[in-house]
Design a protein around this motif. Sequence first.
Motif, mmCIF file in Angstrom:
data_model
loop_
_atom_site.group_PDB
_atom_site.id
_atom_site.type_symbol
_atom_site.label_atom_id
_atom_site.label_comp_id
_atom_site.label_asym_id
_atom_site.label_seq_id
_atom_site.Cartn_x
_atom_site.Cartn_y
_atom_site.Cartn_z
ATOM 1 N N TYR A 1 23.478 12.873 45.337
ATOM 2 C CA TYR A 1 22.419 12.893 44.139
ATOM 3 C C TYR A 1 22.494 14.065 43.402
ATOM 4 N N LEU A 2 23.877 14.526 43.376
ATOM 5 C CA LEU A 2 23.859 16.205 42.864
ATOM 6 C C LEU A 2 23.693 16.174 41.337
ATOM 7 N N THR A 3 23.114 17.176 40.742
ATOM 8 C CA THR A 3 22.819 17.349 39.292
ATOM 9 C C THR A 3 23.571 18.244 38.736
ATOM 10 N N GLY A 4 23.413 18.492 37.229
ATOM 11 C CA GLY A 4 23.868 19.589 36.562
ATOM 12 C C GLY A 4 25.032 19.539 36.003
ATOM 13 N N VAL A 5 25.964 20.541 35.622
ATOM 14 C CA VAL A 5 27.324 20.525 35.003
ATOM 15 C C VAL A 5 28.332 20.787 35.976
ATOM 16 N N LEU A 6 29.375 20.977 35.351
ATOM 17 C CA LEU A 6 30.796 21.045 36.383
ATOM 18 C C LEU A 6 31.540 22.033 36.154
ATOM 19 N N ASP A 7 31.010 23.071 35.261
ATOM 20 C CA ASP A 7 31.588 24.243 34.998
ATOM 21 C C ASP A 7 31.921 25.061 36.021
#
Length: 705
Positions: A201-207
């Motif tokens: 259930y990981l969130t945020g962006v992949l930068d």
Amino acid sequence: MGNSEFKIYMVAVVGLLSVSSIPNCFGFTDPSDVIAINSLYAALGFPPLLGWILAGGDPCSEGWQGVQCVNSNISGIVLNNASLGGELSENLGAFASIIQIDLSNNHIGGSIPTYLPPTLKTLFLSGNELTGSIPESLSVLAQLTDLSLNNNHLRGVIPDSFQQLTALTNLDLSANNLSGPLPLSMANLSSISTLHLNDNYLTGVLDVLQDLPLIDLDIENNLFSGPIPPKLLSIPNFRSKGNPFNTTVISSPPALSPFPLTFESQPPSVDAFGPSSSELPYPSKSRLSKTVVWVAIVGFLILVLLALGFYIFVSRWRKEKSTVKVGDHTKNSMLTVSSSYRSHRKENETPSNDDERNDSLPRSKAGEEKTEKISKNPPPPFPPQLLTGERTVVKPEPFQTTDQNISIDIDSPRSFSISSLQQYTNSFSQENLIGRGMLGTVYRAQLPNGKLLAVKKLEHADSRQWSDEDFMSMVSNVLKFQNENIVGLVGYCCEHGQRLFVYEHCKNGTLHEALHLDEDIHEKLSWKARVNMALQAAKALEYMHEVCQPLVVHRNFKSANILLDEELNVRVSDCGLAPLLPLSHISQLQGSGYGAPELESGSYTYQSDVYSFGVVMLELLTGRKAHDRSRARGEQYLVRWAVPRLHDIEALSRMVDPSLDAAYSSKSLSRFADIISLCVQAEPEFRPPMSEIVQYLEHMTKMKD
């Protein structure tokens, strides 16, 4: 003494035993490695591993099973697929030179130890039942090249601990319950080629991943947002389905879990309908910092008040407890039954048919009828208390102790010796292994006269905290369960520190196996048979909740604890054993799909059993597992997927187990779905008592199509 204190105590005892034996026992192997492996053996629950002993020994010279050595140092422990249970030792970091630990595909529970051996190069713990969070101490494993923690029940954020892990090549954290954004230190993984983060259930962006030398990246079935960095699209094996990606640039969230924090950082609640799939909006950094400060201040004041209140409560509870006499009935500090719930039937009465009851079952708040509710305060692990509806201090009379065992004289079950059970189970061999649960392993035993029995060997660390007297008190309570739908206790073993229950043997295994694994028995599960199974299981819970004295909550009701005899009659197991469940039980029950929503707040009630019963009914209806990671994300948690379909007759018909081949009436199917809907309501006070559920199911069995 709490669970953590007990672990420390056990490590200290093992250490003292080992150190006191140095001249005669260590031999060739490094003494620190011997102490560490002795501690691991104790934490795992003394499994039957060739050569392994509790204190001392010489693992390198004696060739202990799964142990690899370089000169006098243990360099590796490889015991994958070895049916291990128990937990990992907190003393794991004491190994002097170990470089490989592979304990994958076992049944190891508990949390990952805080301190790990800094010399590790490979650590494989996948396919176990680990709970808790990933320790921040990963940062000291500078030589680590391979780390696999996938297919466990790990929760919380991924720690920001990858600064020194520049040698890490393969990292697998998939199929857990991890949440929050990716840590910034992942950008330091300069050697990483394979990274699996899918099914969390990981969130945020992949930068943070865009400049890594990845060849294989799997981030499927998470909650990642924002655009995918173009560099990631050039990765040869990149899988990203099941994420709410968009084309709008979203600023990275702060390196802080966006979810409420308790004493330990935790992820969002995983309720009975499965973890929430909605993302929470992030406040601005300035407002966030002010909010955090005020929340911290208010939280600290609340904690102080709670601690003071808890101290006063415990003081009064201990004072009242000291005055209770044997046979006196008082309100239990762990479970209090409201007076409105005392109108239960006597054991020999049968539920009367309510001719005036309308065929349609209520779908809204059951406020017109009295329901039972129990409030629970988490019990301290010492001293163990029997989890019952009313507090009754029970001590078998008379107790007779010998040097070898303890026996009781109240319709006494048979006392078995360890040697006899070893003989009957062929030294607890793998061929006689029936199954493994939260409390330990179950083995098939054959007596000299050919009679088959089932031996439950308690292996969890918590069960070893019990004194012989406490264990025998539990035996006497379990012996009181006299119900045709509850597995009968035949005997016990309390000898040489071993605790075992001996039960009647059920030929056809568990309902879980019948529904999901055994095709031959699955074919025999007609609609009528399934309704009867639900009725029999309901009668077992009704007996525990409303008839037996003292009243008992099951706390671990699921299809794997429902046994089937030769005629496919239901026999519920693990009744009365709730006090033996480990502290990690609640999170495991939630992860398995049987846990009611109120478990998130630490509350377990009679209605929580009712919820779990509703999940089992759903399994009978659909033939699906309560939690199945192999299915699409929206279908993994059975309750979450099924509830919206229960009141749509067309959708309901489509979700029925295909093996039934439509051999049921729509009226019967609708009634079954109505009962399920009542049982799995989110609010515990709206769920009916088991006596009502029994009446509904009995009415179904008499209903004409």
